[in-house]
Design a protein around this motif. Structure first.
Motif, PDB file in Angstrom:
ATOM      1  N   PRO A  14       0.898  -1.125  -0.100  1.00 14.72           N
ATOM      2  CA  PRO A  14      -0.087   0.048   0.051  1.00 14.72           C
ATOM      3  C   PRO A  14       0.567   1.398   0.033  1.00 14.72           C
ATOM      4  N   ALA A  15       1.876   1.269   0.804  1.00 16.57           N
ATOM      5  CA  ALA A  15       2.856   2.368   0.776  1.00 16.57           C
ATOM      6  C   ALA A  15       3.236   2.731  -0.471  1.00 16.57           C
ATOM      7  N   SER A  16       3.839   1.558  -1.378  1.00 16.96           N
ATOM      8  CA  SER A  16       4.424   2.114  -2.464  1.00 16.96           C
ATOM      9  C   SER A  16       3.645   2.359  -3.558  1.00 16.96           C
ATOM     10  N   ALA A  17       2.097   1.899  -3.692  1.00 20.86           N
ATOM     11  CA  ALA A  17       1.211   2.088  -4.654  1.00 20.86           C
ATOM     12  C   ALA A  17       0.480   3.418  -4.244  1.00 20.86           C
ATOM     13  N   GLN A  18       0.621   3.988  -3.107  1.00 21.19           N
ATOM     14  CA  GLN A  18      -0.007   5.256  -2.494  1.00 21.19           C
ATOM     15  C   GLN A  18       0.454   6.242  -3.519  1.00 21.19           C
ATOM     16  N   SER A  19      -0.218   7.417  -4.124  1.00 16.98           N
ATOM     17  CA  SER A  19       0.244   8.574  -4.622  1.00 16.98           C
ATOM     18  C   SER A  19       0.209   9.710  -3.744  1.00 16.98           C
ATOM     19  N   PHE A  20       1.007  10.545  -3.688  1.00 15.07           N
ATOM     20  CA  PHE A  20       0.933  11.817  -2.927  1.00 15.07           C
ATOM     21  C   PHE A  20       0.610  13.077  -3.815  1.00 15.07           C
ATOM     22  N   VAL A  21       0.071  13.761  -3.314  1.00 14.39           N
ATOM     23  CA  VAL A  21      -0.344  15.259  -4.200  1.00 14.39           C
ATOM     24  C   VAL A  21      -0.064  16.262  -3.249  1.00 14.39           C
ATOM     25  N   THR A  22       0.673  17.230  -3.835  1.00 18.28           N
ATOM     26  CA  THR A  22       0.923  18.529  -2.949  1.00 18.28           C
ATOM     27  C   THR A  22       0.127  19.413  -3.343  1.00 18.28           C
ATOM     28  N   GLU A  23      -0.555  20.204  -2.596  1.00 19.82           N
ATOM     29  CA  GLU A  23      -1.351  21.443  -2.756  1.00 19.82           C
ATOM     30  C   GLU A  23      -0.590  22.585  -2.162  1.00 19.82           C
ATOM     31  N   ARG A  24      -0.711  23.627  -2.952  1.00 18.67           N
ATOM     32  CA  ARG A  24      -0.126  24.964  -2.504  1.00 18.67           C
ATOM     33  C   ARG A  24      -1.222  25.502  -1.573  1.00 18.67           C
ATOM     34  N   LEU A  25      -0.576  26.042  -0.306  1.00 20.36           N
ATOM     35  CA  LEU A  25      -1.224  26.411   0.895  1.00 20.36           C
ATOM     36  C   LEU A  25      -1.825  27.924   0.528  1.00 20.36           C
ATOM     37  N   ALA A  26      -2.802  28.467   0.805  1.00 20.20           N
ATOM     38  CA  ALA A  26      -3.277  29.787   0.626  1.00 20.20           C
ATOM     39  C   ALA A  26      -4.020  30.088   1.968  1.00 20.20           C
ATOM     40  N   GLY A  27      -4.149  31.352   2.525  1.00 21.30           N
ATOM     41  CA  GLY A  27      -4.737  31.360   3.770  1.00 21.30           C
ATOM     42  C   GLY A  27      -4.241  32.672   4.424  1.00 21.30           C
ATOM     43  N   GLU A  28      -4.394  32.607   5.703  1.00 16.38           N
ATOM     44  CA  GLU A  28      -3.959  33.671   6.469  1.00 16.38           C
ATOM     45  C   GLU A  28      -3.831  33.151   8.088  1.00 16.38           C
ATOM     46  N   ALA A  29      -3.161  34.036   8.831  1.00 13.09           N
ATOM     47  CA  ALA A  29      -3.055  33.715  10.271  1.00 13.09           C
ATOM     48  C   ALA A  29      -3.237  35.097  11.218  1.00 13.09           C
ATOM     49  N   LEU A  30      -4.106  34.953  12.124  1.00 15.62           N
ATOM     50  CA  LEU A  30      -4.045  36.022  12.969  1.00 15.62           C
ATOM     51  C   LEU A  30      -3.615  35.395  14.322  1.00 15.62           C
ATOM     52  N   PHE A  31      -2.896  36.559  15.234  1.00 19.53           N
ATOM     53  CA  PHE A  31      -2.451  36.128  16.430  1.00 19.53           C
ATOM     54  C   PHE A  31      -3.171  36.802  17.306  1.00 19.53           C
ATOM     55  N   GLY A  32      -3.534  36.011  18.570  1.00 17.91           N
ATOM     56  CA  GLY A  32      -4.240  36.836  19.376  1.00 17.91           C
ATOM     57  C   GLY A  32      -4.219  35.871  20.866  1.00 17.91           C
ATOM     58  N   GLY A  33      -5.190  36.276  21.688  1.00 18.69           N
ATOM     59  CA  GLY A  33      -5.157  35.544  22.976  1.00 18.69           C
ATOM     60  C   GLY A  33      -6.233  34.404  22.665  1.00 18.69           C
ATOM     61  N   ALA A  34      -6.755  33.804  23.885  1.00 17.68           N
ATOM     62  CA  ALA A  34      -7.676  32.943  24.063  1.00 17.68           C
ATOM     63  C   ALA A  34      -8.880  33.187  23.549  1.00 17.68           C
ATOM     64  N   THR A  35      -9.300  34.546  23.853  1.00 21.44           N
ATOM     65  CA  THR A  35     -10.494  35.090  23.416  1.00 21.44           C
ATOM     66  C   THR A  35     -10.525  36.157  22.544  1.00 21.44           C
ATOM     67  N   LEU A  36     -10.938  35.980  21.197  1.00 22.99           N
ATOM     68  CA  LEU A  36     -10.936  36.762  20.398  1.00 22.99           C
ATOM     69  C   LEU A  36     -11.836  37.941  20.437  1.00 22.99           C
ATOM     70  N   VAL A  37     -12.981  37.653  20.675  1.00 25.25           N
ATOM     71  CA  VAL A  37     -14.125  38.697  20.840  1.00 25.25           C
ATOM     72  C   VAL A  37     -14.362  39.220  22.346  1.00 25.25           C
ATOM     73  N   ASP A  38     -14.108  40.436  22.751  1.00 23.50           N
ATOM     74  CA  ASP A  38     -14.127  40.749  23.950  1.00 23.50           C
ATOM     75  C   ASP A  38     -13.480  40.064  25.072  1.00 23.50           C
ATOM     76  N   PRO A  39     -12.072  40.109  25.050  1.00 21.19           N
ATOM     77  CA  PRO A  39     -11.104  39.175  26.012  1.00 21.19           C
ATOM     78  C   PRO A  39     -11.269  39.857  27.448  1.00 21.19           C
ATOM     79  N   PRO A  40     -11.235  39.075  28.251  1.00 19.81           N
ATOM     80  CA  PRO A  40     -11.375  39.522  29.648  1.00 19.81           C
ATOM     81  C   PRO A  40      -9.953  40.398  30.082  1.00 19.81           C
ATOM     82  N   GLU A  41     -10.017  41.405  30.703  1.00 20.11           N
ATOM     83  CA  GLU A  41      -8.894  42.246  31.242  1.00 20.11           C
ATOM     84  C   GLU A  41      -7.879  41.377  31.647  1.00 20.11           C
ATOM     85  N   GLY A  42      -6.719  41.386  31.199  1.00 16.84           N
ATOM     86  CA  GLY A  42      -5.323  40.746  31.795  1.00 16.84           C
ATOM     87  C   GLY A  42      -5.281  39.295  31.133  1.00 16.84           C
ATOM     88  N   GLU A  43      -6.213  39.057  30.205  1.00 16.37           N
ATOM     89  CA  GLU A  43      -5.784  37.809  29.347  1.00 16.37           C
ATOM     90  C   GLU A  43      -4.709  38.122  28.515  1.00 16.37           C
TER      91      GLU A  43
END
Length: 116
Positions: A14-43
């Motif tokens: 199965p491993a030798s017969a398996q074919s692999f296809v690569t897809e180019r990634l598109a998207g985005e990353a957003l960096f924030g805390g655990a709570t994105l909407v109305d985060p508690p003070e001090g988070e």
């Protein structure tokens, strides 16, 4: 010896017969805390990377997810699936697909993605 050879061929087949296809990634990353909407003070901020994969790669993830698609709770014209912490949503065309999840950076763990 013959049994071992048969077992090796069965495992290698199965491993030798398996074919692999690569897809180019598109998207985005957003960096924030655990709570994105109305985060508690001090988070703490910057603890999570909220990642969105879009396009054909997201469509392949959606198609590989088990189970039936359901109406998307955020956008009724779309369908969605969820597996663990990954939620994928699709429209009519592959380019309209997106998958959302977040990475808790300090632990390298997946958490839920962005809210609607």
């Amino acid at each position: 010896m013959k049994r071992i050879l048969v077992l090796v061929l069965m495992l290698a087949g199965p491993a030798s017969a398996q074919s692999f296809v690569t897809e180019r990634l598109a998207g985005e990353a957003l960096f924030g805390g655990a709570t994105l909407v109305d985060p508690p003070e001090g988070e703490p901020r910057g603890t999570h990377a909220y990642l969105t994969v879009t396009g054909p790669a997201a469509r392949r993830i959606f198609d590989a997810m088990p189970g039936p698609a359901r109406p998307d709770a955020c956008e009724p014209s779309r369908r969605s699936k969820r597996a663990g912490q990954v939620t994928c949503s699709v429209g009519r065309r592959a380019q309209e697909a997106q998958c959302d999840f977040a990475l808790l950076i300090a632990r390298g763990e997946l958490t839920g993605g962005r809210p609607c």
